[in-house]
Scaffold this motif. Structure first.
Motif, PDB file in Angstrom:
ATOM      1  N   GLN A 227       0.814  -1.214   0.000  1.00 34.98           N
ATOM      2  CA  GLN A 227       0.000   0.000   0.000  1.00 34.98           C
ATOM      3  C   GLN A 227       0.850   1.267   0.000  1.00 34.98           C
ATOM      4  OE1 GLN A 227      -4.223  -1.048   1.738  1.00 34.98           O
ATOM      5  NE2 GLN A 227      -2.687  -1.267   3.348  1.00 34.98           N
ATOM      6  N   LEU A 228       2.084   1.111  -0.482  1.00 36.60           N
ATOM      7  CA  LEU A 228       2.989   2.243  -0.632  1.00 36.60           C
ATOM      8  C   LEU A 228       3.196   2.527  -2.121  1.00 36.60           C
ATOM      9  CD1 LEU A 228       5.748   1.266   1.984  1.00 36.60           C
ATOM     10  CD2 LEU A 228       3.687   2.653   2.344  1.00 36.60           C
ATOM     11  N   PRO A 229       3.463   3.776  -2.489  1.00 34.05           N
ATOM     12  CA  PRO A 229       3.718   4.090  -3.899  1.00 34.05           C
ATOM     13  C   PRO A 229       4.916   3.309  -4.421  1.00 34.05           C
ATOM     14  CG  PRO A 229       3.416   6.090  -2.600  1.00 34.05           C
ATOM     15  CD  PRO A 229       3.535   4.963  -1.627  1.00 34.05           C
ATOM     16  N   THR A 230       4.856   2.955  -5.690  1.00 30.74           N
ATOM     17  CA  THR A 230       5.938   2.161  -6.279  1.00 30.74           C
ATOM     18  C   THR A 230       6.822   2.973  -7.223  1.00 30.74           C
ATOM     19  OG1 THR A 230       4.433   1.498  -8.060  1.00 30.74           O
ATOM     20  CG2 THR A 230       4.606   0.024  -6.159  1.00 30.74           C
ATOM     21  N   GLY A 231       6.410   4.176  -7.552  1.00 29.89           N
ATOM     22  CA  GLY A 231       7.175   4.992  -8.495  1.00 29.89           C
ATOM     23  C   GLY A 231       7.043   6.460  -8.164  1.00 29.89           C
ATOM     24  N   PRO A 232       7.315   7.314  -9.125  1.00 27.55           N
ATOM     25  CA  PRO A 232       7.174   8.757  -8.891  1.00 27.55           C
ATOM     26  C   PRO A 232       5.752   9.090  -8.460  1.00 27.55           C
ATOM     27  CG  PRO A 232       8.305   8.312 -10.977  1.00 27.55           C
ATOM     28  CD  PRO A 232       7.773   7.006 -10.492  1.00 27.55           C
ATOM     29  N   HIS A 233       5.633   9.968  -7.463  1.00 25.75           N
ATOM     30  CA  HIS A 233       4.310  10.324  -6.967  1.00 25.75           C
ATOM     31  C   HIS A 233       4.352  11.697  -6.307  1.00 25.75           C
ATOM     32  CE1 HIS A 233       6.426   8.450  -3.554  1.00 25.75           C
ATOM     33  NE2 HIS A 233       5.712   9.251  -2.782  1.00 25.75           N
ATOM     34  N   ALA A 234       3.198  12.324  -6.238  1.00 25.65           N
ATOM     35  CA  ALA A 234       3.095  13.583  -5.501  1.00 25.65           C
ATOM     36  C   ALA A 234       3.149  13.274  -4.007  1.00 25.65           C
ATOM     37  CB  ALA A 234       1.792  14.288  -5.849  1.00 25.65           C
ATOM     38  N   ARG A 235       3.654  14.227  -3.243  1.00 25.30           N
ATOM     39  CA  ARG A 235       3.835  13.991  -1.805  1.00 25.30           C
ATOM     40  C   ARG A 235       3.217  15.131  -1.005  1.00 25.30           C
ATOM     41  NH1 ARG A 235       7.912  10.841   1.184  1.00 25.30           N
ATOM     42  NH2 ARG A 235       8.639  10.160  -0.848  1.00 25.30           N
ATOM     43  N   GLY A 236       2.341  14.768  -0.070  1.00 28.67           N
ATOM     44  CA  GLY A 236       1.765  15.745   0.840  1.00 28.67           C
ATOM     45  C   GLY A 236       2.781  16.216   1.861  1.00 28.67           C
ATOM     46  N   GLU A 237       2.432  17.269   2.566  1.00 27.94           N
ATOM     47  CA  GLU A 237       3.373  17.872   3.518  1.00 27.94           C
ATOM     48  C   GLU A 237       3.044  17.574   4.978  1.00 27.94           C
ATOM     49  OE1 GLU A 237       3.604  22.036   2.760  1.00 27.94           O
ATOM     50  OE2 GLU A 237       4.416  21.803   0.737  1.00 27.94           O
ATOM     51  N   GLN A 238       1.769  17.435   5.316  1.00 27.21           N
ATOM     52  CA  GLN A 238       1.401  17.290   6.730  1.00 27.21           C
ATOM     53  C   GLN A 238       1.695  15.878   7.232  1.00 27.21           C
ATOM     54  OE1 GLN A 238      -2.781  17.253   8.057  1.00 27.21           O
ATOM     55  NE2 GLN A 238      -2.246  18.858   9.511  1.00 27.21           N
ATOM     56  N   THR A 239       2.476  15.777   8.292  1.00 32.71           N
ATOM     57  CA  THR A 239       2.775  14.488   8.905  1.00 32.71           C
ATOM     58  C   THR A 239       1.615  14.047   9.789  1.00 32.71           C
ATOM     59  OG1 THR A 239       3.800  15.479  10.853  1.00 32.71           O
ATOM     60  CG2 THR A 239       5.237  15.030   8.940  1.00 32.71           C
ATOM     61  N   PHE A 240       1.602  12.784  10.162  1.00 31.14           N
ATOM     62  CA  PHE A 240       0.578  12.293  11.075  1.00 31.14           C
ATOM     63  C   PHE A 240       0.695  12.988  12.424  1.00 31.14           C
ATOM     64  CE2 PHE A 240      -0.940   9.081  14.220  1.00 31.14           C
ATOM     65  CZ  PHE A 240      -2.278   9.114  13.860  1.00 31.14           C
ATOM     66  N   GLU A 241       1.919  13.247  12.862  1.00 33.51           N
ATOM     67  CA  GLU A 241       2.123  13.933  14.143  1.00 33.51           C
ATOM     68  C   GLU A 241       1.532  15.336  14.104  1.00 33.51           C
ATOM     69  OE1 GLU A 241       2.973  13.411  17.948  1.00 33.51           O
ATOM     70  OE2 GLU A 241       3.489  11.927  16.422  1.00 33.51           O
ATOM     71  N   ALA A 242       1.729  16.039  12.998  1.00 30.62           N
ATOM     72  CA  ALA A 242       1.158  17.376  12.865  1.00 30.62           C
ATOM     73  C   ALA A 242      -0.366  17.314  12.819  1.00 30.62           C
ATOM     74  CB  ALA A 242       1.701  18.053  11.608  1.00 30.62           C
ATOM     75  N   TRP A 243      -0.891  16.295  12.172  1.00 33.98           N
ATOM     76  CA  TRP A 243      -2.339  16.121  12.126  1.00 33.98           C
ATOM     77  C   TRP A 243      -2.897  15.865  13.524  1.00 33.98           C
ATOM     78  CZ3 TRP A 243      -5.601  12.129  13.474  1.00 33.98           C
ATOM     79  CH2 TRP A 243      -6.916  12.235  13.034  1.00 33.98           C
ATOM     80  N   LEU A 244      -2.184  15.044  14.309  1.00 32.53           N
ATOM     81  CA  LEU A 244      -2.609  14.783  15.688  1.00 32.53           C
ATOM     82  C   LEU A 244      -2.681  16.082  16.492  1.00 32.53           C
ATOM     83  CD1 LEU A 244      -0.696  11.562  16.857  1.00 32.53           C
ATOM     84  CD2 LEU A 244      -3.158  11.834  16.538  1.00 32.53           C
ATOM     85  N   SER A 245      -1.681  16.915  16.344  1.00 32.95           N
ATOM     86  CA  SER A 245      -1.655  18.182  17.080  1.00 32.95           C
ATOM     87  C   SER A 245      -2.818  19.078  16.679  1.00 32.95           C
ATOM     88  CB  SER A 245      -0.339  18.918  16.823  1.00 32.95           C
ATOM     89  OG  SER A 245       0.757  18.156  17.271  1.00 32.95           O
ATOM     90  N   GLU A 246      -3.207  18.998  15.418  1.00 34.59           N
ATOM     91  CA  GLU A 246      -4.281  19.861  14.923  1.00 34.59           C
ATOM     92  C   GLU A 246      -5.667  19.342  15.304  1.00 34.59           C
ATOM     93  OE1 GLU A 246      -6.067  20.988  10.535  1.00 34.59           O
ATOM     94  OE2 GLU A 246      -3.892  20.871  10.781  1.00 34.59           O
ATOM     95  N   HIS A 247      -5.811  18.017  15.406  1.00 38.30           N
ATOM     96  CA  HIS A 247      -7.147  17.454  15.573  1.00 38.30           C
ATOM     97  C   HIS A 247      -7.407  16.848  16.948  1.00 38.30           C
ATOM     98  CE1 HIS A 247      -6.923  17.688  11.179  1.00 38.30           C
ATOM     99  NE2 HIS A 247      -8.234  17.676  11.203  1.00 38.30           N
ATOM    100  N   THR A 248      -6.471  16.899  17.854  1.00 37.10           N
ATOM    101  CA  THR A 248      -6.696  16.405  19.210  1.00 37.10           C
ATOM    102  C   THR A 248      -6.272  17.460  20.213  1.00 37.10           C
ATOM    103  OG1 THR A 248      -4.511  15.358  19.305  1.00 37.10           O
ATOM    104  CG2 THR A 248      -6.358  13.982  18.564  1.00 37.10           C
ATOM    105  N   VAL A 249      -6.833  17.385  21.414  1.00 39.84           N
ATOM    106  CA  VAL A 249      -6.488  18.332  22.469  1.00 39.84           C
ATOM    107  C   VAL A 249      -5.746  17.566  23.562  1.00 39.84           C
ATOM    108  CG1 VAL A 249      -7.413  19.905  24.195  1.00 39.84           C
ATOM    109  CG2 VAL A 249      -8.537  19.702  21.979  1.00 39.84           C
TER     110      VAL A 249
END
Length: 247
Positions: free
Chosen positions: A225-247
């Motif tokens: 379930q990981l990309p196998t070739g060239p691909h676009a890449r998002g910037e927000q990490t899971f850790e950053a998402w946690l900080s934004e969506h949890t208190v």
């Protein structure tokens, strides 16, 4: 530009609508709550009148191949036929990275959706994205109780908002007639994501890692379930998402 969003009230769909409106485009939401039923086609022709592009992020939650195909096949068929009648110039669909390499039941429906789009009457682009940051919460919510059974899986999670931004960019550009991929910035273990999410939420729950059997489980634990070739890449990490969506 007038752009129809199938599934525009869902998690990714809401972000797609926001991104379209922020870009000065007109978003037309295709959802039952707006009088449009993708499975029967009710209200579809009227809704897509004057639409130039369609972004399909419609979805259902199931592990059954039969149920997945029973949703995606008629919904996609109806969208394509209505789009052809309306003169739609670009059909963009959201799919999943690894959909053709991991034998999950849900993925059978997504593959059928891709096939219909690629063989259909409209110019098209398919975006395969990795699991969203919200996937850990969705997994934890599948079985209530003090013990959370979480499959062992490697993923490269991406922010739903970044998926929406990418879909809008694709929809406003010329059709690619190809499949492109989008993934987040870091590879994660789903079990670890679930544990970090529970800690961030202040919840005490035992996470039980379970390796799924056979080739499907091996693909999930590996690079399936990981990309196998060239691909676009998002910037927000899971850790950053946690900080934004949890208190």
């Amino acid at each position: 530009m007038r752009v129809a969003v199938a599934g525009g009230t869902g998690l990714v769909g809401r972000y797609v609508v926001e991104e379209l409106e922020s870009a000065g485009q007109e978003a037309v939401v295709l959802a039952r709550s707006r009088g449009v039923d993708l499975l029967t086609g009710t209200g579809l022709d009227e809704a897509v009148e004057g639409v130039e592009s369609v972004i399909d992020v419609s979805n259902l939650t199931t592990t059954s191949a039969k149920k997945s195909i029973a949703f995606f096949e008629p919904a996609t068929h109806n969208l394509l036929r209505a789009g052809e009648r309306a003169g739609v110039r670009h059909h963009v669909v959201l799919s999943v990275v690894g959909v053709d390499r991991v034998g999950l039941g849900y993925y059978k429906g997504k593959l059928r959706q891709e096939e219909l789009v690629k063989d259909g009457p409209l110019p098209w682009t398919v975006l395969r994205a990795t699991q969203l940051h919200e996937f850990a919460q969705q997994t934890l919510g599948q079985v209530p109780g003090p013990v959370a059974v979480v499959p062992r899986m490697r993923t490269q999670p991406v922010a739903a908002k970044e998926v929406a931004q990418h879909l809008v960019r694709l929809a406003l550009a010329a059709p690619l007639g190809a499949t492109t991929e989008l993934a987040g910035p870091q590879i994660e273990q789903l079990v670890d994501m679930a544990r970090r999410l529970l800690r961030a939420q202040g919840r005490s729950r035992l996470v039980l890692p379970v390796p799924l059997p056979g080739a499907t489980g091996a693909a999930m634990r590996g690079d399936g379930q990981l990309p196998t070739g060239p691909h676009a890449r998002g910037e927000q990490t899971f850790e950053a998402w946690l900080s934004e969506h949890t208190v």
